[in-house]
Design a protein around this motif. Structure first.
Motif, PDB file in Angstrom:
ATOM      1  N   MET A  39      43.207  37.994  34.654  1.00  0.00           N
ATOM      2  CA  MET A  39      43.383  39.025  33.636  1.00  0.00           C
ATOM      3  C   MET A  39      42.100  39.360  32.886  1.00  0.00           C
ATOM      4  N   GLN A  40      41.069  38.525  33.022  1.00  0.00           N
ATOM      5  CA  GLN A  40      39.772  38.874  32.432  1.00  0.00           C
ATOM      6  C   GLN A  40      39.179  40.110  33.080  1.00  0.00           C
ATOM      7  N   THR A  41      39.473  40.306  34.353  1.00  0.00           N
ATOM      8  CA  THR A  41      38.881  41.424  35.082  1.00  0.00           C
ATOM      9  C   THR A  41      39.908  42.465  35.518  1.00  0.00           C
ATOM     10  N   ALA A  42      41.193  42.102  35.520  1.00  0.00           N
ATOM     11  CA  ALA A  42      42.238  43.041  35.921  1.00  0.00           C
ATOM     12  C   ALA A  42      42.654  43.918  34.743  1.00  0.00           C
ATOM     13  N   HIS A  43      43.429  44.930  35.030  1.00  0.00           N
ATOM     14  CA  HIS A  43      43.985  45.820  34.011  1.00  0.00           C
ATOM     15  C   HIS A  43      45.506  45.767  34.101  1.00  0.00           C
ATOM     16  N   TYR A  44      46.171  46.028  32.978  1.00  0.00           N
ATOM     17  CA  TYR A  44      47.629  46.005  33.026  1.00  0.00           C
ATOM     18  C   TYR A  44      48.213  46.992  32.023  1.00  0.00           C
ATOM     19  N   SER A  45      49.451  47.348  32.260  1.00  0.00           N
ATOM     20  CA  SER A  45      50.214  48.144  31.290  1.00  0.00           C
ATOM     21  C   SER A  45      51.650  47.643  31.293  1.00  0.00           C
ATOM     22  N   VAL A  57      50.038  45.799  37.035  1.00  0.00           N
ATOM     23  CA  VAL A  57      48.748  45.103  37.024  1.00  0.00           C
ATOM     24  C   VAL A  57      47.936  45.611  38.207  1.00  0.00           C
ATOM     25  N   TRP A  58      46.652  45.904  37.960  1.00  0.00           N
ATOM     26  CA  TRP A  58      45.818  46.379  39.050  1.00  0.00           C
ATOM     27  C   TRP A  58      44.376  45.899  38.884  1.00  0.00           C
ATOM     28  N   SER A  59      43.684  45.824  40.017  1.00  0.00           N
ATOM     29  CA  SER A  59      42.276  45.447  40.049  1.00  0.00           C
ATOM     30  C   SER A  59      41.614  46.260  41.148  1.00  0.00           C
ATOM     31  N   GLU A  60      40.373  45.931  41.463  1.00  0.00           N
ATOM     32  CA  GLU A  60      39.669  46.644  42.531  1.00  0.00           C
ATOM     33  C   GLU A  60      40.317  46.402  43.885  1.00  0.00           C
ATOM     34  N   ASN A  63      47.148  46.243  43.759  1.00  0.00           N
ATOM     35  CA  ASN A  63      47.944  46.938  42.755  1.00  0.00           C
ATOM     36  C   ASN A  63      49.363  46.371  42.803  1.00  0.00           C
TER      37      ASN A  63
END
Length: 238
Positions: A39-45, A57-60, A63
């Motif tokens: 979660m330090q580098t991922a994004h979430y809503s 939750v998504w990252s490079e 998804n």
């Protein structure tokens, strides 16, 4: 924190998740015991519309969208009961407060198991080569730590240096594989005694964690990320 059962409202589920993530900025999402997001580098809503808590939750690299149906805290780990869209069967995720919650004993056991699995996979994938000196022994003098498996693939007088890292390591450790691999390649060439010609380096990293390594390889050899001097492998279950 008491259990948050499935009858809890979507808004309360979302608030509990938000509170956990706010309290633990280094949290990680696990599925089947494997880290899928840091979660330090991922994004979430989070949304709680129409009385349904939806976690995105998504990252490079990946998804994930899940409907959260219940939460439960066990030993500071938040167990998340979820459903995929269009599927009735529930699934469980774990939200842990830190990416690396393993004890030293567990880390060592996982690394030994990885070495055994890696040897079997290499035997199948590189049937024309002999696997030599596969190890993760610590050699601080040369900056080699136990998180990385190192070895050589030999065929006659020619050889490849090999470095590999498993999915249980932190993403920062995974991203460091290429740097350590280059040091390992230089070490192999320096200590070959003229008996072998090392053609390059093979890097094995977990599936979903290869983006940084691939990008760095592209800069090292702009003609091809997997050109003659370097190659990489994305390994799903190593």
């Amino acid at each position: 924190m008491p259990p948050v059962k499935s009858e809890t409202s979507a808004a309360e589920l979302a608030l509990t998740l938000e509170a956990f993530l706010a309290e633990h900025p280094r949290a990680a999402v696990l599925e089947d015991g494997r880290v899928i997001f840091e979660m330090q580098t991922a994004h979430y809503s989070l949304s709680a519309e129409h009385d349904r808590c939806v976690l995105h939750v998504w990252s490079e690299d990946r998804n994930m969208v899940r409907t959260v149906t219940g939460l439960d805290v066990r030993k500071n780990v938040l167990r998340i009961e979820t459903r995929r869209f269009g599927q009735a069967r529930p699934q469980t995720l774990q939200l842990v407060p830190d990416r690396d919650i393993r004890t030293p004993t567990t880390r060592e056991a996982n690394r030994k198991k990885y070495l055994r699995t890696l040897e079997r996979v290499l035997t199948r994938a590189f049937a024309d080569f002999k696997i030599d000196s596969l190890s993760n022994a610590m050699e601080l003098e040369h900056s080699f730590g136990p998180a990385y498996a190192r070895g050589t693939l030999v065929r006659g007088a020619k050889a490849w240096a090999l470095i590999a890292v498993n999915a249980e390591e932190t993403q920062a450790t995974i991203d460091g594989a290429l740097t350590l691999g280059i040091l390992w390649l230089a070490y192999c060439r320096e200590h070959s005694g003229g008996r072998r010609v090392f053609e390059g380096l093979k890097v094995i990293v977990p599936a979903g964690g290869a983006a940084v390594t691939r990008g760095r390889m592209g800069w090292l050899n702009q003609r091809s990320p997997s050109g003659s001097c370097m190659s990489w492998t994305s390994a799903a279950r190593l």
